[in-house]
Design an enzyme around this catalytic site. Structure first.
Site, PDB file in Angstrom:
ATOM      1  N   GLU A 155     -26.003 -39.619  12.283  1.00 15.01           N
ATOM      2  CA  GLU A 155     -27.234 -38.896  11.953  1.00 15.01           C
ATOM      3  C   GLU A 155     -27.031 -37.919  10.793  1.00 15.01           C
ATOM      4  OE1 GLU A 155     -29.789 -39.952  13.530  1.00 15.01           O
ATOM      5  OE2 GLU A 155     -28.727 -41.091  15.071  1.00 15.01           O
ATOM      6  N   PHE A 209     -30.408 -37.093  24.081  1.00 18.88           N
ATOM      7  CA  PHE A 209     -31.753 -37.659  24.114  1.00 18.88           C
ATOM      8  C   PHE A 209     -32.010 -38.452  22.830  1.00 18.88           C
ATOM      9  CE2 PHE A 209     -36.385 -37.105  23.104  1.00 18.88           C
ATOM     10  CZ  PHE A 209     -36.865 -37.959  24.082  1.00 18.88           C
ATOM     11  N   GLY A 210     -32.390 -39.711  23.002  1.00 17.85           N
ATOM     12  CA  GLY A 210     -32.724 -40.561  21.873  1.00 17.85           C
ATOM     13  C   GLY A 210     -34.197 -40.912  21.873  1.00 17.85           C
ATOM     14  N   TYR A 211     -34.848 -40.776  20.715  1.00 20.16           N
ATOM     15  CA  TYR A 211     -36.275 -41.078  20.609  1.00 20.16           C
ATOM     16  C   TYR A 211     -36.566 -42.057  19.476  1.00 20.16           C
ATOM     17  CZ  TYR A 211     -35.813 -37.532  16.947  1.00 20.16           C
ATOM     18  OH  TYR A 211     -35.401 -36.821  15.847  1.00 20.16           O
ATOM     19  N   SER A 266     -33.864 -45.058  17.163  1.00 20.93           N
ATOM     20  CA  SER A 266     -33.026 -46.242  17.383  1.00 20.93           C
ATOM     21  C   SER A 266     -32.086 -46.079  18.576  1.00 20.93           C
ATOM     22  CB  SER A 266     -32.210 -46.552  16.122  1.00 20.93           C
ATOM     23  OG  SER A 266     -31.377 -45.460  15.776  1.00 20.93           O
TER      24      SER A 266
END
Length: 319
Positions: free
Chosen positions: A163, A82-84, A86
């Site tokens: 990250e 899940f990306g929120y 970039s």
């Protein structure tokens, strides 16, 4: 540059009446820097944020579920990421499916310093992390990517490195948008908690964060680009969804760009030029070379933000 410098000095450039500033830096700025900085302003911070690109993200999202020509078949051993931030618009890893949706019980905030992507250690930028919120009210919208089992280890290694500045993996349920009635998907996401060294917190909230975004850049580009791309992606992929923190930051940063940036850039460049010209022990050729190096730095990625940061620091020290 050398010929122009010699010509101006040959004509006896002195002091402008009434304001005590040297004409020579002003002439050099007007001749070599003003147009270049304006050109950079017109292109800086654009990408998905440009109105001409409107709907391209959504069109691409709906047309292509995978970014691979020959995607591996889905299996029960696949993983979802899940990306929120970039990752919404920049998924630099192979995936076999992607879906729009949200996670419950969190708030997205620009509370994490970025020293490796949208800032550098001495001038960190701001990027998003998630804070606990109301489990029945707060939603964070983003994109879930399905990673084939055969590619999962390599993708997670890549994301662990991407990250690395304070983010840790966690797992929770993802609900599809616009209809959240399907079975939730268990996803992996990266969150920067308050325990990491780059956690910044609110630090006077929006006004201060906006100034930091306005004047920061790193290896991945200007911090403002990150902000504008995220806002554009949310508007295109999740029409009607409200993110007050994100929207308020966009308003504040755009105001800085419109109202403060032209004056701050001119002030900063004039001071840099004057500082070079005050080095009397340097021959004109060496001064001209330093001026050309300054011009090149202004044109390089992050050069604008370097100037803005210095000008804002000086403004704060004077107040």
């Amino acid at each position: 540059m050398l010929g122009f410098l010699e010509g101006l000095r040959g004509r006896g450039a002195g002091t402008e009446a009434g304001d005590g500033t040297e004409q020579l830096p002003s002439h050099i700025y007007s001749e070599f820097f003003a147009e270049q900085l304006q050109t950079r302003k017109e292109t800086n911070g654009q990408c998905l944020a440009d109105d001409k690109s409107k709907s391209l993200l959504l069109d691409s999202f709906e047309a292509e579920a995978s970014n691979q020509v020959e995607a591996p078949a889905a299996t029960d051993h696949d993983a979802w990421i899940f990306g929120y931030g970039s990752l919404v618009w920049k998924a630099d890893f192979p995936y076999i499916d992607r879906r729009r949706g949200f996670v419950w019980g969190f708030k997205r905030r620009f509370y994490q310093h970025s020293i490796d992507h949208r800032g550098i250690p001495e001038r960190p930028g701001r990027v998003v992390t998630l804070l606990p919120g109301d489990p029945n009210q707060d939603r964070v919208y983003g994109v879930a990517y399905r990673i084939a089992a055969s590619q999962k280890a390599a993708v997670l290694d890549h994301l662990d490195y991407r990250e690395k500045n304070g983010y840790e993996r966690c797992s929770l349920e993802f609900h599809e948008y616009p209809v959240a009635t399907t079975t939730p998907i268990q996803v992996i996401m990266y969150v920067a908690t308050q325990a990491n060294d780059s956690y910044a917190g609110n630090v006077s909230e929006v006004a201060s964060i906006a100034r930091q975004i306005f004047s920061s850049a790193g290896p991945s580009g200007p911090n403002r680009e990150y902000l504008f791309n995220l806002a554009t992606a949310m508007a295109e992929l999740f029409p009607g969804a409200v993110d007050e923190h994100l929207e308020e930051l966009v308003v504040n940063v755009r105001r800085h760009i419109a109202e403060d940036e032209p004056h701050l850039l001119r002030q900063a460049v004039l001071e840099e030029i004057a500082s070079i010209l005050r080095e009397k022990e340097l021959p004109e050729q060496a001064q001209a070379q330093k001026l050309e190096e300054l011009l090149m730095r202004c044109q390089q990625p992050g050069g604008r933000e370097w100037l803005l940061h210095g000008a804002l620091q000086q403004r704060r020290s004077e107040t």
